[in-house]
Scaffold this motif. Structure first.
Motif, PDB file in Angstrom:
ATOM      1  N   VAL A 134     -12.592   3.768 -12.991  1.00 48.72           N
ATOM      2  CA  VAL A 134     -11.412   4.541 -13.352  1.00 48.72           C
ATOM      3  C   VAL A 134     -10.480   4.691 -12.156  1.00 48.72           C
ATOM      4  O   VAL A 134      -9.254   4.629 -12.280  1.00 48.72           O
ATOM      5  CB  VAL A 134     -11.823   5.922 -13.915  1.00 48.72           C
ATOM      6  CG1 VAL A 134     -10.634   6.878 -13.925  1.00 48.72           C
ATOM      7  CG2 VAL A 134     -12.366   5.773 -15.325  1.00 48.72           C
ATOM      8  N   SER A 135     -11.061   4.863 -10.962  1.00 50.27           N
ATOM      9  CA  SER A 135     -10.223   4.985  -9.764  1.00 50.27           C
ATOM     10  C   SER A 135      -9.503   3.673  -9.474  1.00 50.27           C
ATOM     11  O   SER A 135      -8.339   3.673  -9.056  1.00 50.27           O
ATOM     12  CB  SER A 135     -11.078   5.394  -8.558  1.00 50.27           C
ATOM     13  OG  SER A 135     -11.959   4.354  -8.177  1.00 50.27           O
ATOM     14  N   VAL A 136     -10.170   2.555  -9.717  1.00 52.54           N
ATOM     15  CA  VAL A 136      -9.513   1.253  -9.539  1.00 52.54           C
ATOM     16  C   VAL A 136      -8.370   1.110 -10.539  1.00 52.54           C
ATOM     17  O   VAL A 136      -7.271   0.660 -10.200  1.00 52.54           O
ATOM     18  CB  VAL A 136     -10.536   0.107  -9.714  1.00 52.54           C
ATOM     19  CG1 VAL A 136      -9.838  -1.248  -9.733  1.00 52.54           C
ATOM     20  CG2 VAL A 136     -11.575   0.150  -8.600  1.00 52.54           C
ATOM     21  N   THR A 325      -6.297   6.873  -1.744  1.00 50.83           N
ATOM     22  CA  THR A 325      -6.748   8.200  -2.180  1.00 50.83           C
ATOM     23  C   THR A 325      -7.342   8.148  -3.576  1.00 50.83           C
ATOM     24  O   THR A 325      -8.329   8.850  -3.867  1.00 50.83           O
ATOM     25  CB  THR A 325      -5.579   9.193  -2.145  1.00 50.83           C
ATOM     26  OG1 THR A 325      -4.953   9.163  -0.863  1.00 50.83           O
ATOM     27  CG2 THR A 325      -6.061  10.608  -2.437  1.00 50.83           C
ATOM     28  N   ALA A 326      -6.750   7.333  -4.456  1.00 50.47           N
ATOM     29  CA  ALA A 326      -7.294   7.211  -5.813  1.00 50.47           C
ATOM     30  C   ALA A 326      -8.714   6.679  -5.787  1.00 50.47           C
ATOM     31  O   ALA A 326      -9.587   7.145  -6.545  1.00 50.47           O
ATOM     32  CB  ALA A 326      -6.392   6.296  -6.649  1.00 50.47           C
ATOM     33  N   MET A 327      -8.978   5.712  -4.917  1.00 50.94           N
ATOM     34  CA  MET A 327     -10.337   5.177  -4.802  1.00 50.94           C
ATOM     35  C   MET A 327     -11.300   6.249  -4.303  1.00 50.94           C
ATOM     36  O   MET A 327     -12.404   6.413  -4.832  1.00 50.94           O
ATOM     37  CB  MET A 327     -10.326   3.985  -3.837  1.00 50.94           C
ATOM     38  CG  MET A 327      -9.476   2.812  -4.289  1.00 50.94           C
ATOM     39  SD  MET A 327     -10.200   1.906  -5.647  1.00 50.94           S
ATOM     40  CE  MET A 327     -11.537   1.069  -4.810  1.00 50.94           C
ATOM     41  N   ILE A 380      -0.566  12.093  -5.511  1.00 44.88           N
ATOM     42  CA  ILE A 380      -0.672  11.283  -6.730  1.00 44.88           C
ATOM     43  C   ILE A 380      -2.066  10.683  -6.853  1.00 44.88           C
ATOM     44  O   ILE A 380      -2.673  10.686  -7.929  1.00 44.88           O
ATOM     45  CB  ILE A 380       0.403  10.179  -6.714  1.00 44.88           C
ATOM     46  CG1 ILE A 380       1.805  10.799  -6.830  1.00 44.88           C
ATOM     47  CG2 ILE A 380       0.180   9.182  -7.848  1.00 44.88           C
ATOM     48  CD1 ILE A 380       2.931   9.817  -6.565  1.00 44.88           C
ATOM     49  N   GLY A 381      -2.590  10.171  -5.737  1.00 43.34           N
ATOM     50  CA  GLY A 381      -3.918   9.561  -5.761  1.00 43.34           C
ATOM     51  C   GLY A 381      -5.024  10.535  -6.124  1.00 43.34           C
ATOM     52  O   GLY A 381      -6.016  10.161  -6.760  1.00 43.34           O
ATOM     53  N   CYS A 382      -4.860  11.783  -5.731  1.00 40.34           N
ATOM     54  CA  CYS A 382      -5.871  12.809  -6.049  1.00 40.34           C
ATOM     55  C   CYS A 382      -5.928  13.116  -7.543  1.00 40.34           C
ATOM     56  O   CYS A 382      -6.945  13.617  -8.037  1.00 40.34           O
ATOM     57  CB  CYS A 382      -5.575  14.104  -5.295  1.00 40.34           C
ATOM     58  SG  CYS A 382      -6.026  14.063  -3.551  1.00 40.34           S
ATOM     59  N   VAL A 383      -4.848  12.824  -8.261  1.00 47.33           N
ATOM     60  CA  VAL A 383      -4.771  13.211  -9.669  1.00 47.33           C
ATOM     61  C   VAL A 383      -5.233  12.105 -10.600  1.00 47.33           C
ATOM     62  O   VAL A 383      -6.010  12.335 -11.536  1.00 47.33           O
ATOM     63  CB  VAL A 383      -3.326  13.642 -10.030  1.00 47.33           C
ATOM     64  CG1 VAL A 383      -3.229  13.984 -11.514  1.00 47.33           C
ATOM     65  CG2 VAL A 383      -2.900  14.830  -9.187  1.00 47.33           C
ATOM     66  N   PHE A 384      -4.756  10.873 -10.390  1.00 51.06           N
ATOM     67  CA  PHE A 384      -4.921   9.801 -11.367  1.00 51.06           C
ATOM     68  C   PHE A 384      -6.371   9.579 -11.796  1.00 51.06           C
ATOM     69  O   PHE A 384      -6.704   9.631 -12.986  1.00 51.06           O
ATOM     70  CB  PHE A 384      -4.354   8.494 -10.811  1.00 51.06           C
ATOM     71  CG  PHE A 384      -2.973   8.183 -11.321  1.00 51.06           C
ATOM     72  CD1 PHE A 384      -2.719   8.103 -12.677  1.00 51.06           C
ATOM     73  CD2 PHE A 384      -1.933   7.969 -10.431  1.00 51.06           C
ATOM     74  CE1 PHE A 384      -1.444   7.825 -13.144  1.00 51.06           C
ATOM     75  CE2 PHE A 384      -0.662   7.693 -10.892  1.00 51.06           C
ATOM     76  CZ  PHE A 384      -0.418   7.614 -12.245  1.00 51.06           C
ATOM     77  N   SER A 385      -7.246   9.317 -10.840  1.00 52.58           N
ATOM     78  CA  SER A 385      -8.622   8.939 -11.195  1.00 52.58           C
ATOM     79  C   SER A 385      -9.414  10.075 -11.824  1.00 52.58           C
ATOM     80  O   SER A 385      -9.999   9.900 -12.904  1.00 52.58           O
ATOM     81  CB  SER A 385      -9.338   8.412  -9.949  1.00 52.58           C
ATOM     82  OG  SER A 385      -8.658   7.292  -9.438  1.00 52.58           O
ATOM     83  N   PRO A 386      -9.468  11.281 -11.203  1.00 55.45           N
ATOM     84  CA  PRO A 386     -10.219  12.366 -11.839  1.00 55.45           C
ATOM     85  C   PRO A 386      -9.664  12.749 -13.210  1.00 55.45           C
ATOM     86  O   PRO A 386     -10.425  13.072 -14.121  1.00 55.45           O
ATOM     87  CB  PRO A 386     -10.072  13.531 -10.843  1.00 55.45           C
ATOM     88  CG  PRO A 386      -9.760  12.884  -9.540  1.00 55.45           C
ATOM     89  CD  PRO A 386      -8.945  11.690  -9.876  1.00 55.45           C
ATOM     90  N   LEU A 387      -8.327  12.693 -13.348  1.00 50.19           N
ATOM     91  CA  LEU A 387      -7.726  13.077 -14.618  1.00 50.19           C
ATOM     92  C   LEU A 387      -8.145  12.113 -15.729  1.00 50.19           C
ATOM     93  O   LEU A 387      -8.504  12.536 -16.837  1.00 50.19           O
ATOM     94  CB  LEU A 387      -6.196  13.097 -14.482  1.00 50.19           C
ATOM     95  CG  LEU A 387      -5.412  13.599 -15.690  1.00 50.19           C
ATOM     96  CD1 LEU A 387      -5.747  15.057 -15.984  1.00 50.19           C
ATOM     97  CD2 LEU A 387      -3.908  13.438 -15.456  1.00 50.19           C
ATOM     98  N   THR A 388      -8.102  10.814 -15.435  1.00 51.55           N
ATOM     99  CA  THR A 388      -8.516   9.820 -16.425  1.00 51.55           C
ATOM    100  C   THR A 388     -10.006   9.957 -16.738  1.00 51.55           C
ATOM    101  O   THR A 388     -10.421   9.843 -17.900  1.00 51.55           O
ATOM    102  CB  THR A 388      -8.217   8.405 -15.914  1.00 51.55           C
ATOM    103  OG1 THR A 388      -6.841   8.317 -15.555  1.00 51.55           O
ATOM    104  CG2 THR A 388      -8.530   7.373 -16.973  1.00 51.55           C
ATOM    105  N   ALA A 389     -10.805  10.215 -15.710  1.00 50.59           N
ATOM    106  CA  ALA A 389     -12.254  10.325 -15.905  1.00 50.59           C
ATOM    107  C   ALA A 389     -12.608  11.500 -16.802  1.00 50.59           C
ATOM    108  O   ALA A 389     -13.410  11.359 -17.742  1.00 50.59           O
ATOM    109  CB  ALA A 389     -12.948  10.443 -14.554  1.00 50.59           C
TER     110      ALA A 389
END
Length: 536
Positions: A134-136, A325-327, A380-389
């Protein structure tokens, strides 16, 4: 241990998603070349991008459900073929009308693919293994969006505007091979017939709302055609979407769907509070990202004098920060907690936007903005992956397509609303700030020129040429020295007025990020044992 099969498929999915997100931003930098190459007017070229976003947004709920109905692999492959073929058609277009038609088809192909990418991740990886993929996926979205203008600038400068579309051909062919070979062909069972009325209400409502909001400024929020005005379309869209929402709630309350109809938004999604909070947060993030970039990019190019490519290069550190950061966030959210990362990321993005607004001045050094652009990228990176997960963590596999459709629709609609709202606020700000600056700068002119100077600048600030400082409104009967002084002052006036308007317009994305924080507070993580359950 990473399984070879799922990760081979994952890279193919990322390539598809990269093309989709790249083509949402790559056109901007090619506008001048398209104007010349196609002998088109500005409105036609703007529609080249608008029609893609429109076609990519409206069908997302429906295409997500099509993946649940016919299998995500089949829908993704069809969408990929359509997208790649339409990319070639776009690159070979010889007129603006042909290019607009090709981009509409390309957008439909993108809409077919987008929900399936996240749907596959949900199916390929169990919840406890989903953080990294998801982070990728989130990193690909951020990097493709931010690097689109840079890649577009390089291609336009060295190969021509056609190659911003033709570059999709090799990527599309490789992605198609990977999809056919590596993606499993899940086939649903026990499916009832589609809710045709719900699909029509949703599609027509989104079409009217997105078209009205996206093109409101072009029509000056007035007449579109005949008696139809922009406000009529927006109201119609809201009413139709309200009827669609009522119909979906009615399905949820019914013991059994009427006549064996399968709702477009399954009851399982409507009953998940975390999924609802994640979608509201996603919409706020889409609004804020689009809303903050519009005034910043125009400020960099109009006031600081950067070329489109240079202004895009300035954003590369932000893209890198968002990707890294997303990773990291994707790998650590199960230990740190998704909600603190999401809320912290939204607050960081809001704080960075506030500092950028404070730093923006007509004489600012462009590179002085980079540190806070990097901070914004971290947010932005802090939000994308955890939010999708967390949005997909508790969802069974048979709802993956529908969930992905809803989740992506919330981002797209939020982005369209952000662009339109901030654009309108910026336009109003320029109309107020430029004349105000003109009254102050007029003191530098001889008294007999002051009143006419303010009147001409005010008129220019309320027309379509309000950002043009290369041909300022100078009376033809002025002597050369006075005319040169007026030109310099007009440039200063426009720079000062536009900077003031841009700073003020950035307040709206910050306010929406605060609303996003409130929405994110409703995210509730499942118990740890739930993360170890198989997805199906």
């Amino acid at each position: 241990m990473i399984m070879r099969g799922p990760w081979t498929a994952m890279w193919g999915l990322c390539a598809c998603f990269f093309m989709i997100m790249l083509d949402s931003t790559v056109v901007t930098v090619a506008i001048p070349a398209m104007l010349d190459g196609l002998d088109a007017n500005l409105n036609e070229v703007v529609w080249v991008n608008s029609v893609y976003l429109l076609a990519n947004t409206v069908p997302l709920l429906l295409t997500g459900r099509l993946g649940d109905r016919f299998g995500p692999k089949r829908v993704l492959v069809v969408g990929l073929v359509v997208f790649t073929a339409a990319s070639v058609w776009s690159g070979l277009a010889t007129s603006a009308g042909m290019l607009i038609a090709a981009r509409a088809v390309q957008g439909l192909g993108a809409a077919a693919m987008t929900p399936q990418t996240l749907s596959f991740i949900t199916r390929l990886f169990p919840p406890d293994k989903r953080g990294l993929p998801v982070s990728v996926w989130g990193a690909v979205a951020g990097v493709a969006t931010l690097t689109g203008p840079v890649l577009g600038g390089v291609l336009v400068e060295h190969l021509g505007w056609q190659w911003i579309f033709l570059v999709n051909l090799p990527i599309g062919v490789v992605s198609l091979v990977v999809a056919l070979v590596a993606l499993p062909d899940w086939r649903p069972g026990g499916w009832r017939r589609f809710d045709v009325l719900g699909a029509l209400l949703c599609s027509a409502g989104l079409l009217a709302l997105v078209f009205g909001v996206q093109n409101g400024q072009h029509y000056h929020w007035g007449t579109v055609a005949g008696p139809v005005e922009v406000l009529h379309l927006v109201v119609l869209g809201v009413v139709l979407l309200g009827l669609f929402a009522w119909r979906q709630v009615r399905f949820r309350r019914a013991d059994r769907p009427p006549s064996g109809v399968e709702p477009l938004v399954p009851p399982g999604l409507l009953g998940d509070g975390t999924f609802g909070a994640a979608n509201l947060t996603h919409a706020a993030l889409g609004f804020a990202m689009t809303g903050m970039f519009l005034p910043l990019v125009l400020y960099l190019q109009t006031v600081l004098g950067l070329s489109p490519v240079s202004s895009s290069v300035l954003a590369l550190p932000m893209a890198a920060a968002a990707g890294v950061t997303a990773m990291a966030a994707g790998a650590s959210w199960t230990r740190v907690g998704a909600r603190p990362l999401i809320i912290g990321g939204l607050l960081t993005l809001g704080a960075a936007t506030a500092v950028l607004a404070w730093q923006a001045e007509p004489e600012a050094e462009p590179w002085s903005l980079v540190p806070w652009l990097v901070v914004a990228g971290v947010g932005i990176g802090c939000v994308f992956s955890p939010l999708t997960a967390v949005a997909t963590a508790r969802l069974p596999a048979d709802l993956a397509g529908a969930a992905s459709g809803v989740f992506n629709t919330s981002r797209q609609v939020g982005g369209v609303l952000g662009s339109a709202a901030v654009g309108m606020l910026l336009q109003v700000g320029v109309a107020l700030a430029v004349p105000d600056a003109a009254r102050g700068y007029a003191e530098r002119l001889p008294p007999r020129f002051r009143e006419e100077f303010v009147a001409r600048v005010t008129e220019a600030a309320n027309t379509a040429s309000q950002f043009d400082t290369t041909t300022p409104p100078v009376p033809a009967d002025l002597d050369p020295d006075t005319a040169d002084l007026v030109r310099r002052i007009v440039t200063d006036v426009f720079h000062a007025g536009f900077t003031t308007a841009a700073k003020a317009s950035l307040v709206l994305p910050i306010a929406v990020l605060v609303l996003g924080v409130i929405a994110a507070s409703g995210i509730r993580l499942p118990r740890k044992s739930r993360f170890t359950e198989p997805v199906g």
